[in-house]
Design a protein around this motif. Structure first.
Motif, mmCIF file in Angstrom:
data_model
loop_
_atom_site.group_PDB
_atom_site.id
_atom_site.type_symbol
_atom_site.label_atom_id
_atom_site.label_comp_id
_atom_site.label_asym_id
_atom_site.label_seq_id
_atom_site.Cartn_x
_atom_site.Cartn_y
_atom_site.Cartn_z
ATOM 1 N N LEU A 157 17.413 48.286 35.093
ATOM 2 C CA LEU A 157 16.752 47.691 33.936
ATOM 3 C C LEU A 157 17.698 47.642 32.741
ATOM 4 O O LEU A 157 17.702 46.666 31.976
ATOM 5 C CB LEU A 157 15.489 48.475 33.585
ATOM 6 N N THR A 158 18.507 48.686 32.579
ATOM 7 C CA THR A 158 19.499 48.698 31.500
ATOM 8 C C THR A 158 20.437 47.502 31.623
ATOM 9 O O THR A 158 20.690 46.790 30.642
ATOM 10 C CB THR A 158 20.323 50.002 31.548
ATOM 11 N N LEU A 159 20.933 47.261 32.821
ATOM 12 C CA LEU A 159 21.861 46.151 33.040
ATOM 13 C C LEU A 159 21.157 44.803 32.895
ATOM 14 O O LEU A 159 21.758 43.832 32.411
ATOM 15 C CB LEU A 159 22.503 46.264 34.424
ATOM 16 N N LEU A 160 19.886 44.741 33.304
ATOM 17 C CA LEU A 160 19.131 43.497 33.144
ATOM 18 C C LEU A 160 18.963 43.151 31.673
ATOM 19 O O LEU A 160 19.159 41.993 31.264
ATOM 20 C CB LEU A 160 17.767 43.622 33.819
ATOM 21 N N LEU A 161 18.616 44.138 30.864
ATOM 22 C CA LEU A 161 18.477 43.917 29.422
ATOM 23 C C LEU A 161 19.826 43.532 28.810
ATOM 24 O O LEU A 161 19.895 42.662 27.933
ATOM 25 C CB LEU A 161 17.933 45.172 28.743
ATOM 26 N N LEU A 162 20.883 44.170 29.294
ATOM 27 C CA LEU A 162 22.217 43.878 28.780
ATOM 28 C C LEU A 162 22.681 42.471 29.185
ATOM 29 O O LEU A 162 23.513 41.872 28.506
ATOM 30 C CB LEU A 162 23.205 44.919 29.308
ATOM 31 N N ALA A 163 22.110 41.967 30.269
ATOM 32 C CA ALA A 163 22.479 40.639 30.766
ATOM 33 C C ALA A 163 21.702 39.514 30.097
ATOM 34 O O ALA A 163 21.960 38.338 30.383
ATOM 35 C CB ALA A 163 22.266 40.570 32.279
ATOM 36 N N LEU A 164 20.769 39.838 29.210
ATOM 37 C CA LEU A 164 19.948 38.797 28.583
ATOM 38 C C LEU A 164 20.769 37.699 27.898
ATOM 39 O O LEU A 164 20.447 36.512 28.060
ATOM 40 C CB LEU A 164 18.970 39.435 27.587
ATOM 41 N N PRO A 165 21.821 38.036 27.130
ATOM 42 C CA PRO A 165 22.620 36.946 26.536
ATOM 43 C C PRO A 165 23.216 36.009 27.587
ATOM 44 O O PRO A 165 23.227 34.787 27.398
ATOM 45 C CB PRO A 165 23.714 37.697 25.766
ATOM 46 N N LEU A 166 23.716 36.568 28.685
ATOM 47 C CA LEU A 166 24.266 35.741 29.760
ATOM 48 C C LEU A 166 23.173 34.886 30.396
ATOM 49 O O LEU A 166 23.386 33.691 30.693
ATOM 50 C CB LEU A 166 24.932 36.615 30.817
ATOM 51 N N LEU A 167 21.994 35.465 30.589
ATOM 52 C CA LEU A 167 20.880 34.721 31.174
ATOM 53 C C LEU A 167 20.442 33.582 30.257
ATOM 54 O O LEU A 167 20.088 32.491 30.726
ATOM 55 C CB LEU A 167 19.704 35.666 31.455
ATOM 56 N N ILE A 168 20.465 33.841 28.953
ATOM 57 C CA ILE A 168 20.144 32.773 27.985
ATOM 58 C C ILE A 168 21.170 31.659 28.088
ATOM 59 O O ILE A 168 20.832 30.470 28.066
ATOM 60 C CB ILE A 168 20.099 33.350 26.558
ATOM 61 N N LEU A 169 22.434 32.040 28.221
ATOM 62 C CA LEU A 169 23.502 31.040 28.357
ATOM 63 C C LEU A 169 23.295 30.199 29.615
ATOM 64 O O LEU A 169 23.421 28.974 29.588
ATOM 65 C CB LEU A 169 24.857 31.741 28.403
ATOM 66 N N LEU A 170 22.968 30.849 30.727
ATOM 67 C CA LEU A 170 22.776 30.126 31.982
ATOM 68 C C LEU A 170 21.545 29.229 31.928
ATOM 69 O O LEU A 170 21.512 28.157 32.533
ATOM 70 C CB LEU A 170 22.651 31.124 33.143
ATOM 71 N N ALA A 171 20.528 29.675 31.191
ATOM 72 C CA ALA A 171 19.281 28.915 31.136
ATOM 73 C C ALA A 171 19.363 27.728 30.181
ATOM 74 O O ALA A 171 18.811 26.658 30.462
ATOM 75 C CB ALA A 171 18.126 29.835 30.728
ATOM 76 N N PHE A 172 20.053 27.907 29.052
ATOM 77 C CA PHE A 172 20.054 26.884 28.007
ATOM 78 C C PHE A 172 21.368 26.117 27.879
ATOM 79 O O PHE A 172 21.422 25.115 27.169
ATOM 80 C CB PHE A 172 19.712 27.510 26.654
ATOM 81 N N GLY A 173 22.413 26.588 28.551
ATOM 82 C CA GLY A 173 23.693 25.890 28.456
ATOM 83 C C GLY A 173 24.214 25.844 27.034
ATOM 84 O O GLY A 173 24.249 26.855 26.330
#
Length: 212
Positions: A157-173
């Motif tokens: 969960l720690t890594l998932l929360l830390l990955a949120l900026p990357l996930l936003i980048l992948l989702a929104f380009g």
């Protein structure tokens, strides 16, 4: 002690320079590679820190013989965890007025994956707040006889929360260019409040366990 309650501390793990660095890396020259390297470094630091603390508390709990001795040891560990959480609350409160990220974070725009890996490792292995959080999480589980692998969902969960900026980048380009600064600013201004709330919840859980 419900091991699910330990998951709450994952929020405290990433609050502060950890999540802000993740935001900078997600908008860097090599956002995907640097962000993944950063997560890998943080994950390695988390595995090492949690394992060391769990082993240490497990050794303490394993000393002595009868049930009464185990109960006393468990309560001693609870008191240690409580002291760590109180110290963590004080540390978070003391840093609440840091309205701007450190200047060195601006260099993350050109960070290499190798540098990002080292940064992720150092931020999680050397930050007193993260060490205290890992010790509290490991102590809470080890003190109640929970196995080491119960810490893996906490790390995940720690890594998932830390990955949120990357996930936003992948989702929104490219649209993430406008979203990520808002995430960074919000985290910079409010992460201490979220951390304090989470720590207070966990303190309540520890206190209720001590009063049983």
């Amino acid at each position: 002690m419900n091991w699910l309650s330990v998951l709450l501390l994952a929020v405290v793990m990433i609050a502060g320079p950890q999540i802000i660095s993740a935001v900078f890396l997600a908008s860097s020259r090599e956002p995907k590679r640097s962000s993944l390297a950063y997560l890998a470094g943080a994950g390695l630091a988390g595995i090492i820190g949690l394992t060391v603390w769990h082993f240490a508390f497990h050794l303490v709990r394993g000393t002595g013989g009868g049930q009464d001795q185990h109960d006393r040891t468990r309560h001693l560990i609870d008191w240690v965890v409580l002291a760590l959480l109180v110290a963590l609350m004080v540390n978070v409160f003391a840093g609440r007025k840091r309205s701007q990220p450190p200047k060195w974070m601006n260099k993350l725009q050109a960070a290499s994956p190798r540098f990002a890996f080292g940064l992720g490792f150092l931020l999680f292995i050397a930050m007193p707040s993260d060490e205290a959080t890992m010790a509290a999480a490991a102590g809470s589980l080890a003190g109640h006889g929970q196995p080491w692998w119960h810490l893996l969902p906490f790390l995940a969960l720690t890594l998932l929360l830390l990955a949120l900026p990357l996930l936003i980048l992948l989702a929104f380009g490219q649209r993430a260019v406008a979203v990520l600064p808002k995430v960074r600013d919000w985290a910079n201004e409010h992460s201490w409040l979220v951390s304090e709330a989470v720590i207070l919840i966990f303190v309540t859980i520890i206190v209720s366990d001590l009063l049983k």
